[in-house]
Design an enzyme around this catalytic site. Structure first.
Site, mmCIF file in Angstrom:
data_model
loop_
_atom_site.group_PDB
_atom_site.id
_atom_site.type_symbol
_atom_site.label_atom_id
_atom_site.label_comp_id
_atom_site.label_asym_id
_atom_site.label_seq_id
_atom_site.Cartn_x
_atom_site.Cartn_y
_atom_site.Cartn_z
ATOM 1 N N ALA A 154 27.752 10.545 22.197
ATOM 2 C CA ALA A 154 27.220 11.587 21.312
ATOM 3 C C ALA A 154 26.333 11.026 20.203
ATOM 4 O O ALA A 154 25.758 11.798 19.442
ATOM 5 C CB ALA A 154 28.370 12.382 20.703
ATOM 6 N N LYS A 164 23.216 15.029 17.744
ATOM 7 C CA LYS A 164 22.952 14.085 16.653
ATOM 8 C C LYS A 164 21.699 13.258 16.948
ATOM 9 O O LYS A 164 20.879 13.021 16.061
ATOM 10 C CB LYS A 164 24.139 13.143 16.437
ATOM 11 C CG LYS A 164 25.474 13.660 16.930
ATOM 12 C CD LYS A 164 26.240 14.455 15.913
ATOM 13 C CE LYS A 164 27.308 15.268 16.626
ATOM 14 N NZ LYS A 164 28.432 15.652 15.851
ATOM 15 N N ASP A 222 32.069 9.347 26.629
ATOM 16 C CA ASP A 222 31.518 10.395 25.764
ATOM 17 C C ASP A 222 30.462 9.726 24.874
ATOM 18 O O ASP A 222 30.790 8.861 24.056
ATOM 19 C CB ASP A 222 32.642 11.005 24.922
ATOM 20 C CG ASP A 222 32.176 12.230 24.140
ATOM 21 O OD1 ASP A 222 30.966 12.528 24.154
ATOM 22 O OD2 ASP A 222 33.025 12.884 23.498
ATOM 23 N N TRP A 267 38.296 11.776 18.979
ATOM 24 C CA TRP A 267 37.784 13.043 18.458
ATOM 25 C C TRP A 267 38.808 14.136 18.787
ATOM 26 O O TRP A 267 39.206 14.268 19.957
ATOM 27 C CB TRP A 267 36.439 13.329 19.142
ATOM 28 C CG TRP A 267 35.725 14.550 18.687
ATOM 29 C CD1 TRP A 267 35.520 14.948 17.398
ATOM 30 C CD2 TRP A 267 35.103 15.540 19.515
ATOM 31 N NE1 TRP A 267 34.798 16.117 17.372
ATOM 32 C CE2 TRP A 267 34.530 16.501 18.659
ATOM 33 C CE3 TRP A 267 34.959 15.699 20.895
ATOM 34 C CZ2 TRP A 267 33.842 17.610 19.143
ATOM 35 C CZ3 TRP A 267 34.271 16.793 21.374
ATOM 36 C CH2 TRP A 267 33.719 17.740 20.503
#
Ligand code: LMR
Length: 395
Positions: free
Chosen positions: A211, A244, A209, A128
């Site tokens: 998400a 999300k 991470d 990302w």
């Protein structure tokens, strides 16, 4: 003059695309840019459980007074259980609520910078873009490890292993918990085991991470790798986003969790994370975090949330399959077959920046310059046209 000398940063590629899409007057435009979930009607809805929790909160909340620098302990406990389950002793986990997953990444990396400024943070190639942006902003050394095999659209296992073999004790290995952004390629069970063994044996600090929990294979399945890692290593940083998974994008729900070796370390890390919050924004936002806590604690709300999330996951998987099928029909080849195998919202279609420009200019299809598309932006009604355009431009 001081402000006169300020230079504007390079615009963020993903956010620039959001603006360009909004400004595009063409009626048939398709947004495969920013990573937000969309329904078949092209909407990013407030999830039903969120709406219900919000109604209840509106009725019941009597104060908007400050909570705590690290956020509400009940929220942190709920996030710990949701992500790590029983993989670690809760007493060893230091945590702080943050404004979204991005601030969790920022706080985790600030913690690394304060504690180990010389440590190299290893990031997947690609990752990302905001990972790189934050690392650059704080001046933490970083290097890339190979991740995607562009030929097969699968994990470059050998490349990843060879590159991470160069990591030194105390370095940080940044991993994506599930639904890798931007490749859609996740680590398999064996890969997690190998990384865990590597980190434990060589004194590397894993940072995960997370998400997109629940948008790949399932709420539990998506964290199976993370949990196996957490069981195997003495310490771990985890950055969680509620954007999300709970559709709470603008409410900024996130948490940074640090699994430590014992309660003395835990207390110091917790104090430091709270201190980082204090310096950056004092108190983290509470509204979205409170909704998440309510949903996870109430069996009916939780069931409603899980059902809606399962529907979102199924729609993404269906769009992956439909796009792969349509591209098979358009190209007469299985060149894009990987789309059906990957997970989560994103995939790289292997387009150059010029080809992404052409998709946008000639076909009103918006994807990121690096070739990333958000599959969740497709619908049954747009997938055939998207496939035709991709096949034409990438032929
Ligand atoms: C994305 O990758 O598109 C999302 O995570 C949104 C963002 O902030 O970049």
């Amino acid at each position: 003059m001081v402000l006169d000398r300020v230079t504007a940063p390079e615009p963020d590629a993903i956010l620039r695309l959001m603006r360009a899409f909004a400004d595009d007057p063409r009626p048939g435009k398709i947004d495969l840019g920013v990573g937000v979930y969309r329904t078949e009607a092209g909407e990013t809805p407030v999830m039903r459980a969120v709406k219900a929790a919000e109604r209840r909160l509106w009725e019941e909340q009597r104060s908007k007074g400050y909570v705590a620098l690290a956020g509400d302990p009940a929220f942190l406990e709920a996030m710990c259980v949701l992500t790590l389950g029983d993989a670690v002793e809760g007493a060893c986990v230091a945590a702080a609520a943050t404004p979204g997953g991005t601030a969790a990444v920022r706080q985790a990396l600030d913690l690394v910078r304060m504690t180990a400024p010389g440590a190299t943070v290893w990031v997947s190639a690609p990752t990302w873009p905001n990972h790189v942006s934050i690392l650059t902003a704080i001046g933490q050394p970083f290097r890339a490890y190979r991740y995607l095999d562009a030929e097969t659209g699968a994990l470059d296992r050998e490349g990843m292993r060879a590159d991470l073999a160069q990591a030194r004790e105390g370095d940080v290995v940044l991993l994506h918990g599930c639904c890798h952004n931007p490749t859609g390629v996740d680590l398999a069970r064996d890969d997690w085991a190998r990384v865990a063994q590597d980190c434990a044996a060589r004194g590397l600090l894993p940072m995960v991470d997370l998400a997109y929990q629940g948008l790949g294979d399932g709420v539990e399945a998506d964290v199976a790798g993370l949990r196996s890692l957490a069981r195997a290593v003495p310490e771990l940083l985890l950055c969680v986003s509620g954007s999300k998974t709970f559709g709470l994008y603008r409410d900024r729900v996130g948490a940074v969790l640090a699994v430590t070796e014992g309660s003395a370390t835990r207390d110091r890390v917790a104090a430091r994370l709270a201190g980082l919050n204090r310096q950056a924004y004092a108190f983290p936002p509470d509204h979205g975090a409170r909704l998440v806590t309510m949903i996870l604690a109430d069996p009916a709300l939780r069931a409603e949330w899980e059902a809606e999330l399962a529907g979102m996951r199924a729609r993404i998987a269906a769009m992956r399959g439909a796009l792969a099928d349509a591209l098979r029909a358009e190209t007469g080849s299985d060149r894009f077959g990987f789309l059906a195998d990957q997970r989560g919202m994103f995939s790289l279609i292997g387009a150059t920046p010029a080809q992404m420009d052409e998709l946008r200019k000639e076909h009103a299809i918006y994807g990121v310059q690096d070739g990333r598309i958000n599959v969740a932006g497709l619908t049954r009604g747009t997938v055939a046209r998207a496939a035709r355009a991709i096949a034409a431009v990438l032929a």
